[in-house]
Motif scaffolding. Structure first.
Motif, mmCIF file in Angstrom:
data_model
loop_
_atom_site.group_PDB
_atom_site.id
_atom_site.type_symbol
_atom_site.label_atom_id
_atom_site.label_comp_id
_atom_site.label_asym_id
_atom_site.label_seq_id
_atom_site.Cartn_x
_atom_site.Cartn_y
_atom_site.Cartn_z
ATOM 1 N N SER A 23 11.369 1.372 7.845
ATOM 2 C CA SER A 23 11.233 2.852 7.435
ATOM 3 C C SER A 23 11.796 2.619 5.969
ATOM 4 O O SER A 23 12.532 1.923 5.537
ATOM 5 C CB SER A 23 12.238 3.762 8.047
ATOM 6 N N VAL A 24 11.296 3.629 5.062
ATOM 7 C CA VAL A 24 11.850 3.864 3.608
ATOM 8 C C VAL A 24 12.406 5.232 3.475
ATOM 9 O O VAL A 24 11.770 6.229 3.979
ATOM 10 C CB VAL A 24 10.804 3.692 2.815
ATOM 11 N N THR A 25 13.545 5.391 2.945
ATOM 12 C CA THR A 25 14.178 6.486 2.490
ATOM 13 C C THR A 25 14.392 6.938 1.221
ATOM 14 O O THR A 25 15.021 6.071 0.471
ATOM 15 C CB THR A 25 15.501 6.588 3.326
ATOM 16 N N PHE A 37 7.665 -2.033 -3.359
ATOM 17 C CA PHE A 37 7.015 -1.513 -4.258
ATOM 18 C C PHE A 37 7.410 -0.012 -4.512
ATOM 19 O O PHE A 37 8.131 0.713 -3.995
ATOM 20 C CB PHE A 37 5.368 -1.101 -3.698
ATOM 21 N N PHE A 74 6.739 7.188 -5.566
ATOM 22 C CA PHE A 74 6.937 6.711 -3.854
ATOM 23 C C PHE A 74 7.407 5.294 -4.144
ATOM 24 O O PHE A 74 6.834 4.503 -4.434
ATOM 25 C CB PHE A 74 5.556 6.735 -3.314
ATOM 26 N N GLN A 93 6.164 -3.588 2.538
ATOM 27 C CA GLN A 93 5.355 -4.252 3.585
ATOM 28 C C GLN A 93 6.392 -4.992 4.222
ATOM 29 O O GLN A 93 7.085 -5.679 3.560
ATOM 30 C CB GLN A 93 4.365 -4.997 2.817
ATOM 31 N N LEU A 99 1.301 -0.379 3.931
ATOM 32 C CA LEU A 99 2.247 0.014 3.113
ATOM 33 C C LEU A 99 3.112 1.151 4.026
ATOM 34 O O LEU A 99 2.427 1.778 4.723
ATOM 35 C CB LEU A 99 1.870 0.567 1.920
ATOM 36 N N PHE A 124 5.790 4.021 3.364
ATOM 37 C CA PHE A 124 6.001 4.867 2.102
ATOM 38 C C PHE A 124 7.444 5.627 2.613
ATOM 39 O O PHE A 124 7.578 6.152 3.850
ATOM 40 C CB PHE A 124 4.955 5.700 1.885
ATOM 41 N N GLY A 125 7.953 6.075 1.725
ATOM 42 C CA GLY A 125 9.119 7.107 1.493
ATOM 43 C C GLY A 125 8.523 8.620 1.274
ATOM 44 O O GLY A 125 7.207 8.420 1.167
ATOM 45 N N LYS A 126 9.252 9.453 1.366
ATOM 46 C CA LYS A 126 8.687 10.860 1.026
ATOM 47 C C LYS A 126 8.419 11.135 -0.225
ATOM 48 O O LYS A 126 7.597 12.196 -0.413
ATOM 49 C CB LYS A 126 9.530 11.888 1.950
ATOM 50 N N TYR A 152 -5.055 6.222 4.287
ATOM 51 C CA TYR A 152 -3.570 6.646 4.468
ATOM 52 C C TYR A 152 -3.906 8.124 4.408
ATOM 53 O O TYR A 152 -4.621 8.661 4.095
ATOM 54 C CB TYR A 152 -2.761 6.286 3.272
ATOM 55 N N LYS A 208 5.677 12.049 4.957
ATOM 56 C CA LYS A 208 5.359 10.749 4.294
ATOM 57 C C LYS A 208 3.901 10.271 4.024
ATOM 58 O O LYS A 208 3.222 10.798 4.980
ATOM 59 C CB LYS A 208 6.291 9.661 4.922
#
Lengths: 112, 115
Positions: free
Chosen positions: A3-5, A34, A90, A94, A100, A102-104, B35, B42
């Motif tokens: 996860s990405v925050t 990224f 963003f 990976q 990818l 992504f965060g929000k 996507y 997200k």
């Protein structure tokens, strides 16, 4: 699971001020990181990426990001922003595959 | 500079209808992705595609979804029977060579609204 925050959904700044957009990640495997930028009515464009080597990576338009493994962070910084930097940013990773995660996103608004 | 294009930019459809979202990847790219981003959420991976086969798909990509490269330039995402929760921005992406670390180039997206 990975996860990405991105804690900041919106960041307003004045022109020529410094800015930092925060990104933290979670992964049980090694990651590539990224930053993508999306200008209005356009697709996501790669800003910079960290794959290996030097933990500090730079973009051609003055942004830089530092990979910090101990803090699981990849914050994006620019010492002096321009009006044209107004966009949504963003952070993505990976992990074990090419997808990818992504965060929000963080909306950066640069005011005159 | 070459870019990924997507059509239409906006699509409104009724629940239960089929939609096809179209993408033209960068011409020498061989790896393709979809996507989506539901409003306020997200960007989520749906599927990756190479050599006319799905390489990887997410849990979201169920039997209602399919992808196709019908000719040498287009890459399509079909949703057979749309649901309200399919309303989202759908992004196509492509890369010259797949694998981790390779840059994925994104299109501007198609905003799908299911009523």
């Amino acid at each position: 699971a990975q996860s990405v925050t991105q804690l900041d959904s919106q960041v307003p700044v004045f022109e020529e001020a410094p800015v930092e957009l925060r990104c933290n990640y979670s992964s049980s495997v090694s990651v590539y990181l990224f930053w993508y930028v999306q200008y209005p009515n356009q697709g996501l464009q790669l800003l910079l990426k960290y794959l290996s080597g030097s933990t500090l990576v730079e973009s051609i338009n003055g942004f830089e990001a530092e990979f910090n493994k101990s803090q699981t962070s990849f914050h994006l910084r620019k010492p002096s922003v321009h009006i044209s930097d107004t966009a949504e940013y963003f952070c993505a990773l990976q992990g074990g595959s090419e997808k990818l995660v992504f965060g929000k996103g963080t909306k950066l608004t640069v005011n005159p | 500079e070459p870019e990924v294009t997507q059509t239409p930019s906006h699509q409104v459809t009724q629940m239960g209808q089929e939609v096809i979202l179209r993408c033209v990847p960068i011409s020498n790219h061989l790896y393709f992705y979809w996507y989506r981003q539901i409003l306020g959420q997200k960007v989520e991976f749906l599927v990756s595609f190479y050599n006319n086969e799905i390489s990887e798909k997410s849990e979201i990509f169920d039997d209602q979804f399919s992808v196709e490269r019908p000719d040498g330039s287009n890459f399509t995402l079909k949703i057979r029977s749309t649901k309200l929760e399919d309303s989202a921005m759908y992004f196509c992406a492509s890369s010259s060579s797949g694998g981790r670390g390779e840059t994925q180039y994104f299109g501007p997206g198609t905003r799908l609204l299911v009523l």
